[in-house]
Design a protein around this motif. Structure first.
Motif, PDB file in Angstrom:
ATOM      1  N   LEU A  87       0.828  -1.206   0.000  1.00  0.00           N
ATOM      2  CA  LEU A  87       0.000   0.000   0.000  1.00  0.00           C
ATOM      3  C   LEU A  87       0.866   1.260   0.000  1.00  0.00           C
ATOM      4  O   LEU A  87       0.549   2.239  -0.679  1.00  0.00           O
ATOM      5  N   ALA A  88       1.936   1.231   0.770  1.00  0.00           N
ATOM      6  CA  ALA A  88       2.842   2.381   0.807  1.00  0.00           C
ATOM      7  C   ALA A  88       3.458   2.629  -0.567  1.00  0.00           C
ATOM      8  O   ALA A  88       3.584   3.776  -1.012  1.00  0.00           O
ATOM      9  N   ILE A  89       3.804   1.557  -1.255  1.00  0.00           N
ATOM     10  CA  ILE A  89       4.376   1.682  -2.606  1.00  0.00           C
ATOM     11  C   ILE A  89       3.342   2.262  -3.564  1.00  0.00           C
ATOM     12  O   ILE A  89       3.621   3.197  -4.322  1.00  0.00           O
ATOM     13  N   GLN A  90       2.125   1.724  -3.532  1.00  0.00           N
ATOM     14  CA  GLN A  90       1.062   2.222  -4.404  1.00  0.00           C
ATOM     15  C   GLN A  90       0.797   3.699  -4.142  1.00  0.00           C
ATOM     16  O   GLN A  90       0.635   4.493  -5.073  1.00  0.00           O
ATOM     17  N   ALA A  91       0.746   4.075  -2.859  1.00  0.00           N
ATOM     18  CA  ALA A  91       0.485   5.463  -2.501  1.00  0.00           C
ATOM     19  C   ALA A  91       1.600   6.365  -3.016  1.00  0.00           C
ATOM     20  O   ALA A  91       1.328   7.434  -3.577  1.00  0.00           O
ATOM     21  N   ALA A  92       2.840   5.935  -2.828  1.00  0.00           N
ATOM     22  CA  ALA A  92       3.978   6.731  -3.298  1.00  0.00           C
ATOM     23  C   ALA A  92       3.936   6.894  -4.812  1.00  0.00           C
ATOM     24  O   ALA A  92       4.183   7.982  -5.342  1.00  0.00           O
ATOM     25  N   GLU A  93       3.619   5.815  -5.519  1.00  0.00           N
ATOM     26  CA  GLU A  93       3.554   5.872  -6.983  1.00  0.00           C
ATOM     27  C   GLU A  93       2.449   6.812  -7.464  1.00  0.00           C
ATOM     28  O   GLU A  93       2.571   7.427  -8.514  1.00  0.00           O
ATOM     29  N   GLN A  94       1.376   6.906  -6.689  1.00  0.00           N
ATOM     30  CA  GLN A  94       0.256   7.774  -7.067  1.00  0.00           C
ATOM     31  C   GLN A  94       0.388   9.178  -6.495  1.00  0.00           C
ATOM     32  O   GLN A  94      -0.424  10.051  -6.787  1.00  0.00           O
ATOM     33  N   GLY A  95       1.402   9.368  -5.640  1.00  0.00           N
ATOM     34  CA  GLY A  95       1.622  10.680  -5.050  1.00  0.00           C
ATOM     35  C   GLY A  95       0.565  11.086  -4.034  1.00  0.00           C
ATOM     36  O   GLY A  95       0.228  12.263  -3.914  1.00  0.00           O
ATOM     37  N   VAL A  96       0.023  10.104  -3.334  1.00  0.00           N
ATOM     38  CA  VAL A  96      -0.992  10.370  -2.310  1.00  0.00           C
ATOM     39  C   VAL A  96      -0.576   9.689  -1.005  1.00  0.00           C
ATOM     40  O   VAL A  96       0.322   8.845  -0.981  1.00  0.00           O
ATOM     41  N   SER A  97      -1.252  10.030   0.082  1.00  0.00           N
ATOM     42  CA  SER A  97      -0.979   9.373   1.363  1.00  0.00           C
ATOM     43  C   SER A  97      -1.619   7.978   1.360  1.00  0.00           C
ATOM     44  O   SER A  97      -2.540   7.704   0.578  1.00  0.00           O
ATOM     45  N   ILE A  98      -1.114   7.126   2.245  1.00  0.00           N
ATOM     46  CA  ILE A  98      -1.729   5.793   2.391  1.00  0.00           C
ATOM     47  C   ILE A  98      -3.195   5.961   2.796  1.00  0.00           C
ATOM     48  O   ILE A  98      -4.073   5.245   2.306  1.00  0.00           O
ATOM     49  N   VAL A 102      -6.197   4.214   0.728  1.00  0.00           N
ATOM     50  CA  VAL A 102      -7.088   3.221   1.335  1.00  0.00           C
ATOM     51  C   VAL A 102      -8.519   3.752   1.348  1.00  0.00           C
ATOM     52  O   VAL A 102      -9.472   2.999   1.060  1.00  0.00           O
ATOM     53  N   SER A 103      -8.705   5.020   1.640  1.00  0.00           N
ATOM     54  CA  SER A 103     -10.036   5.615   1.634  1.00  0.00           C
ATOM     55  C   SER A 103     -10.688   5.481   0.253  1.00  0.00           C
ATOM     56  O   SER A 103     -11.861   5.136   0.143  1.00  0.00           O
ATOM     57  N   SER A 104      -9.919   5.727  -0.790  1.00  0.00           N
ATOM     58  CA  SER A 104     -10.471   5.606  -2.151  1.00  0.00           C
ATOM     59  C   SER A 104     -10.776   4.153  -2.484  1.00  0.00           C
ATOM     60  O   SER A 104     -11.752   3.876  -3.182  1.00  0.00           O
ATOM     61  N   LYS A 105      -9.982   3.231  -1.981  1.00  0.00           N
ATOM     62  CA  LYS A 105     -10.247   1.809  -2.231  1.00  0.00           C
ATOM     63  C   LYS A 105     -11.517   1.352  -1.516  1.00  0.00           C
ATOM     64  O   LYS A 105     -12.267   0.535  -2.022  1.00  0.00           O
ATOM     65  N   LEU A 106     -11.748   1.897  -0.323  1.00  0.00           N
ATOM     66  CA  LEU A 106     -12.946   1.547   0.430  1.00  0.00           C
ATOM     67  C   LEU A 106     -14.222   2.141  -0.175  1.00  0.00           C
ATOM     68  O   LEU A 106     -15.289   1.571  -0.064  1.00  0.00           O
ATOM     69  N   ALA A 107     -14.054   3.278  -0.832  1.00  0.00           N
ATOM     70  CA  ALA A 107     -15.216   3.928  -1.442  1.00  0.00           C
ATOM     71  C   ALA A 107     -15.644   3.136  -2.645  1.00  0.00           C
ATOM     72  O   ALA A 107     -16.756   2.987  -2.994  1.00  0.00           O
TER      73      ALA A 107
END
Length: 107
Positions: A87-98, A102-107
Motif C-alpha cells: 500500500l505504501a508503494i502504491q500510494a507513493a507511486e500515485q503521489g498520495v498518502s496511504i 485506502v479511503s479511495s479503495k474503500l469507497a
C-alpha cells in the motif's frame, strides 16, 4: 426513550423461506418474515418497538440508533506488514498518502 423508527432497517428476499425477511442492524438477533416487503418491514418495526419498550421498562440499556451516533471518521485496521508495504508503494507511486489511497479503495 429511543424512537424505534430511527433504527437501521433493511428488507431482503429469503430464498430458503420463500418470503421477505426484514432485519435491523442494531438488533441482529431479530428478524421478521412476510410474503410482502412492506409487511416484513412494518412487522419488524413493530417488533423492535415492543423490544425497546420492554428493555426500557426493565431498565436495560437500549441500543442507540446508528443514525444518532457520532463517528470520528477514524478507525484502525491491522494488516500484514507485506500488505502495508504494498500500500505504501502504491500510494507513493500515485503521489498520495496511504490514508487517501485506502479511503479511495474503500469507497
Amino acid at each position: 426513550m429511543v424512537d424505534h423508527k430511527h433504527y437501521t432497517y433493511r428488507v431482503t428476499w429469503s430464498e430458503d423461506d420463500g418470503e421477505y425477511v426484514a432485519l435491523c442492524a442494531e438488533f441482529p438477533s431479530l428478524s421478521y418474515l412476510a410474503p410482502e416487503q412492506t409487511a416484513a418491514l412494518k412487522g419488524l418495526i413493530k417488533l423492535v418497538g415492543e423490544v425497546v419498550a420492554d428493555m426500557s421498562a426493565n431498565g436495560e440499556q437500549v441500543p442507540v440508533p446508528l443514525a444518532s451516533r457520532e463517528f470520528s471518521g477514524k478507525f484502525q485496521v491491522r494488516i500484514p506488514p507485506e500488505q502495508h508495504r504494498n500500500l505504501a508503494i502504491q500510494a507513493a507511486e500515485q503521489g498520495v498518502s496511504i490514508n487517501r489511497l485506502v479511503s479511495s479503495k474503500l469507497a
